[in-house]
Design a protein around this motif. Structure first.
Motif, PDB file in Angstrom:
ATOM      1  N   CYS A  63      36.274  30.502  34.338  1.00 24.49           N
ATOM      2  CA  CYS A  63      36.071  32.019  34.980  1.00 24.49           C
ATOM      3  C   CYS A  63      34.854  32.510  34.536  1.00 24.49           C
ATOM      4  O   CYS A  63      34.449  33.452  35.096  1.00 24.49           O
ATOM      5  N   ASN A  70      35.413  33.845  40.324  1.00 21.00           N
ATOM      6  CA  ASN A  70      36.242  35.210  39.588  1.00 21.00           C
ATOM      7  C   ASN A  70      35.147  36.247  39.162  1.00 21.00           C
ATOM      8  O   ASN A  70      34.578  35.948  38.106  1.00 21.00           O
ATOM      9  N   GLU A 109      47.243  36.838  30.933  1.00 17.62           N
ATOM     10  CA  GLU A 109      48.739  36.368  31.343  1.00 17.62           C
ATOM     11  C   GLU A 109      48.846  36.020  32.727  1.00 17.62           C
ATOM     12  O   GLU A 109      49.265  34.848  32.980  1.00 17.62           O
ATOM     13  N   LYS A 110      48.272  36.533  33.622  1.00 16.94           N
ATOM     14  CA  LYS A 110      48.326  36.362  34.981  1.00 16.94           C
ATOM     15  C   LYS A 110      47.737  34.875  35.346  1.00 16.94           C
ATOM     16  O   LYS A 110      48.279  34.160  35.855  1.00 16.94           O
ATOM     17  N   PHE A 111      46.635  34.456  34.680  1.00 19.10           N
ATOM     18  CA  PHE A 111      46.051  33.340  34.473  1.00 19.10           C
ATOM     19  C   PHE A 111      46.944  32.316  34.163  1.00 19.10           C
ATOM     20  O   PHE A 111      47.076  31.165  34.734  1.00 19.10           O
ATOM     21  N   ASN A 113      50.236  32.054  33.831  1.00 18.89           N
ATOM     22  CA  ASN A 113      51.195  31.951  34.650  1.00 18.89           C
ATOM     23  C   ASN A 113      50.965  30.491  35.612  1.00 18.89           C
ATOM     24  O   ASN A 113      51.841  30.024  35.850  1.00 18.89           O
ATOM     25  N   LYS A 114      49.826  30.653  35.918  1.00 19.10           N
ATOM     26  CA  LYS A 114      49.493  29.730  37.034  1.00 19.10           C
ATOM     27  C   LYS A 114      49.080  28.483  36.302  1.00 19.10           C
ATOM     28  O   LYS A 114      49.181  27.375  36.879  1.00 19.10           O
ATOM     29  N   TYR A 115      48.404  28.638  35.056  1.00 21.79           N
ATOM     30  CA  TYR A 115      47.876  27.435  34.441  1.00 21.79           C
ATOM     31  C   TYR A 115      48.172  27.411  32.839  1.00 21.79           C
ATOM     32  O   TYR A 115      47.476  27.677  31.988  1.00 21.79           O
ATOM     33  N   PRO A 116      49.400  27.111  32.684  1.00 21.83           N
ATOM     34  CA  PRO A 116      49.990  27.084  31.411  1.00 21.83           C
ATOM     35  C   PRO A 116      49.143  26.261  30.277  1.00 21.83           C
ATOM     36  O   PRO A 116      49.222  26.368  29.224  1.00 21.83           O
ATOM     37  N   LYS A 118      46.262  26.060  29.986  1.00 21.83           N
ATOM     38  CA  LYS A 118      44.992  26.606  29.496  1.00 21.83           C
ATOM     39  C   LYS A 118      45.184  27.335  28.251  1.00 21.83           C
ATOM     40  O   LYS A 118      44.385  27.953  27.835  1.00 21.83           O
TER      41      LYS A 118
END
Length: 142
Positions: A63, A70, A109-111, A113-116, A118
């Motif tokens: 990002c 992003n 946190e939102k990121f 949720n998609k890529y744990p 990371k």
């Protein structure tokens, strides 16, 4: 005739004054003033050890780079442009890294949720925080 001569002299005086004022303003904005205008001269001034680079590559760089889609992340920090910033801005960015990682704001946190995968471990957080804090202090001359 005297009136035309006086108007001509006044125009010349005004013109010369405008040129002098413009030149002074230009000089004022282009002069350096120490820390606030000193660029980081080379990538060697910001030493990123391999372990820190691995953390950045895994959890941050996606990002925070100039090619990122992003725009919010790219606007906040671009790791690949860090050495082109003025020294005081680099110090600010490093200080911000310390703060957001310490407060568990990055990666968001939102990121995650998609890529744990990371997510940063406590050890990785500590490594990143110590590096950014130490590097900021070194650049600031502390």
């Amino acid at each position: 005739m005297d009136k035309n001569l006086n108007i001509s002299k006044m125009k010349k005086v005004l013109f010369v004054s405008a040129v002098v004022i413009t030149a002074l303003l230009f000089m004022n904005f282009s002069m350096s003033d120490g820390l606030t205008s000193e660029n980081v001269e080379s990538p060697n001034q910001i030493d990123i050890p391999e372990d820190v680079q691995a953390i950045i590559d895994n959890s941050c760089y996606g990002c925070h780079n100039t090619e990122s889609k992003n725009t919010k992340g790219k606007k906040k920090l671009e790791f690949d442009a860090l050495n082109s910033l003025k020294k005081y801005k680099v110090i600010g960015k490093l200080t911000e890294i310390t703060e957001v990682v310490s407060e568990n704001e990055m990666p968001p946190e939102k990121f995650l949720n998609k890529y744990p995968e990371k997510a940063l471990t406590e050890e990785q957080k500590s490594i990143l925080i110590n590096w950014s804090d130490d590097t900021a202090k070194k650049l600031a001359g502390e």
